[in-house]
Write a protein that holds these residues in place. Sequence first.
Motif, short mmCIF file in Angstrom:
data_model
loop_
_atom_site.label_atom_id
_atom_site.label_comp_id
_atom_site.label_asym_id
_atom_site.label_seq_id
_atom_site.Cartn_x
_atom_site.Cartn_y
_atom_site.Cartn_z
N PRO A 145 0.89 -1.15 -0.01
CA PRO A 145 0.18 0.11 -0.14
C PRO A 145 0.93 1.35 0.12
O PRO A 145 1.89 1.32 0.73
N ALA A 146 0.52 2.42 -0.83
CA ALA A 146 1.22 3.49 -0.78
C ALA A 146 0.84 4.23 0.39
O ALA A 146 2.01 5.09 0.65
N SER A 147 -0.13 4.10 1.05
CA SER A 147 -0.21 5.08 2.40
C SER A 147 0.51 4.39 3.42
O SER A 147 0.39 4.98 4.50
N ALA A 148 1.34 3.23 3.40
CA ALA A 148 2.06 2.86 4.46
C ALA A 148 3.05 3.75 4.76
O ALA A 148 3.94 4.38 4.11
N ALA A 149 3.43 3.90 6.16
CA ALA A 149 4.65 4.53 6.84
C ALA A 149 5.86 3.92 6.42
O ALA A 149 5.80 2.64 6.29
N ASP A 150 7.07 4.42 6.44
CA ASP A 150 8.28 3.62 6.11
C ASP A 150 8.44 2.69 7.09
O ASP A 150 9.25 1.78 7.04
N ASP A 151 8.27 2.85 8.23
CA ASP A 151 8.53 2.09 9.32
C ASP A 151 7.41 1.20 9.80
O ASP A 151 7.46 0.11 10.51
N GLU A 152 6.39 1.17 9.03
CA GLU A 152 5.19 0.29 9.28
C GLU A 152 5.23 -0.87 8.77
O GLU A 152 5.86 -1.15 7.33
N GLU A 153 4.95 -2.16 9.27
CA GLU A 153 4.86 -3.45 8.69
C GLU A 153 3.65 -3.48 7.81
O GLU A 153 2.44 -3.14 7.90
N VAL A 154 3.85 -3.98 6.46
CA VAL A 154 2.93 -3.98 5.46
C VAL A 154 2.45 -5.43 5.10
O VAL A 154 3.51 -6.36 5.09
N ASP A 155 1.45 -5.64 4.37
CA ASP A 155 0.98 -6.87 3.75
C ASP A 155 1.50 -6.51 2.24
O ASP A 155 1.01 -5.94 1.69
N ILE A 156 2.24 -7.40 1.83
CA ILE A 156 2.82 -7.44 0.47
C ILE A 156 2.01 -8.25 -0.51
O ILE A 156 1.48 -9.59 0.02
N GLN A 157 1.46 -7.81 -1.50
CA GLN A 157 0.39 -8.58 -2.33
C GLN A 157 1.14 -9.17 -3.58
O GLN A 157 1.95 -8.12 -4.17
N ALA A 158 0.87 -10.22 -4.26
CA ALA A 158 1.59 -10.61 -5.04
C ALA A 158 0.57 -11.12 -6.34
O ALA A 158 -0.45 -11.60 -5.95
N TYR A 159 0.67 -10.69 -7.53
CA TYR A 159 -0.11 -11.29 -8.60
C TYR A 159 0.71 -11.65 -9.71
O TYR A 159 1.70 -11.08 -10.02
N ALA A 160 -0.19 -12.49 -10.60
CA ALA A 160 0.63 -12.75 -11.79
C ALA A 160 -0.02 -11.78 -12.78
O ALA A 160 -1.15 -11.33 -12.72
N PHE A 161 0.82 -11.48 -14.06
CA PHE A 161 0.13 -10.50 -15.02
C PHE A 161 0.82 -10.73 -16.24
O PHE A 161 1.74 -11.29 -16.43
#
Length: 105
Positions: free
Chosen positions: A49-65
């Motif tokens: 997510p672009a809204s995530a702070a630099d030190d925030e843990e984020v969920d990374i999403q993966a897709y095929a394209f």
Amino acid sequence: MAETKHSGAEDNDEQQITLVDDNGNETLYNVLFTFKSDDYGKSYILLYPASAADDEEVDIQAYAFDPEEDGSTEGELSPIENDDEWDMVEEMLNTFLDDDSNMSN
């Protein structure tokens, strides 16, 4: 099914895309990286997510394209449904994250 609305960010180095969900809700994501797998004959994109702070843990999403012939990432993103594919994507992500040169400070 996710769909990209646009790709690229004009004013910064990070590539961004907007995902549109089935309800028409739009969410802006940064592209972590993309890669192609010859084993599966697909390209993959990893997003956070672009809204995530630099030190925030984020969920990374993966897709095929399927990238467009011009090399852009616009188009349909497909969920990864095969366990072996997921294992390969996770291995690529772990390699990327373990390489300190990919992390910006």
